[in-house]
Design a protein around this motif. Structure first.
Motif, PDB file in Angstrom:
ATOM      1  N   ARG A  12      10.732 -10.671  38.674  1.00  0.00           N
ATOM      2  CA  ARG A  12      11.858 -10.025  38.014  1.00  0.00           C
ATOM      3  C   ARG A  12      12.715 -11.095  37.351  1.00  0.00           C
ATOM      4  O   ARG A  12      12.688 -12.248  37.718  1.00  0.00           O
ATOM      5  N   ASN A  16      10.293 -11.724  33.096  1.00  0.00           N
ATOM      6  CA  ASN A  16       9.724 -10.384  33.100  1.00  0.00           C
ATOM      7  C   ASN A  16      10.157  -9.618  31.858  1.00  0.00           C
ATOM      8  O   ASN A  16       9.374  -8.869  31.289  1.00  0.00           O
ATOM      9  N   GLY A  42       6.527  -5.648  38.341  1.00  0.00           N
ATOM     10  CA  GLY A  42       7.953  -5.915  38.379  1.00  0.00           C
ATOM     11  C   GLY A  42       8.713  -5.128  37.321  1.00  0.00           C
ATOM     12  O   GLY A  42       9.855  -5.430  37.004  1.00  0.00           O
ATOM     13  N   ASN A  69       6.375  -0.650  41.536  1.00  0.00           N
ATOM     14  CA  ASN A  69       7.323  -1.363  40.676  1.00  0.00           C
ATOM     15  C   ASN A  69       8.775  -1.185  41.105  1.00  0.00           C
ATOM     16  O   ASN A  69       9.666  -1.651  40.414  1.00  0.00           O
TER      17      ASN A  69
END
Length: 150
Positions: A12, A16, A42, A69
């Motif tokens: 994250r 990302n 993520g 996720n």
């Protein structure tokens, strides 16, 4: 055409976001994509919004996988909007996320409107046994038994 980023473990954060933006750029150019696998990438609720918008011109998408996720109810709304515009989607995997009864109910309702849905996987999300029973009743009332799983 298939795009898969499963187990990308991009993490994250800003890295990302860059990956999601690259995927969105690809999706905007690819109008014939049939399967999109974004499991365990993520992807955040904001990422789902971007992905959904990027799929606006795709009329062939039949499978959308976004398992594991951490997606919440905001994602359910975005996916429901995508479903309303995409009569071709037959399979959605949203298992192992953080959706509650509220988000799941939105998805179940949109599956009825969409009409082509063959499987909506909502297993391993955040619902209590009582909420589970309410959702089972909604699935039965909407004649989606065997299509929606949780």
């Amino acid at each position: 055409a298939v795009v898969s980023t499963q187990s990308g473990h991009y993490g994250r954060g800003s890295g990302n976001v860059q990956v999601i933006m690259m995927i969105c750029a690809l999706l905007l150019r690819n109008t014939v994509l049939s399967h999109l696998n974004l499991n365990n990438t993520g992807l955040s609720d904001d990422g789902v919004t971007l992905i959904s918008e990027s799929l606006a011109h795709n009329t062939n998408l039949s499978s959308l996988c976004m398992s594991s996720n951490g997606l919440e109810d905001g994602s359910a709304h975005e996916i429901a909007v995508t479903l309303a515009d995409k009569n071709s989607i037959q399979h959605i995997d949203l298992s192992c996320n953080n959706m509650t009864q509220t988000g799941m109910h939105v998805l179940i309702q949109s599956s009825t409107v969409q009409g082509q849905m063959r499987r909506l996987d909502l297993t391993s999300n955040k619902i209590t046994p009582r909420q589970y029973m309410v959702l089972v009743k909604a699935v039965e009332d909407l004649a989606l038994v065997g299509v929606v799983v949780f």
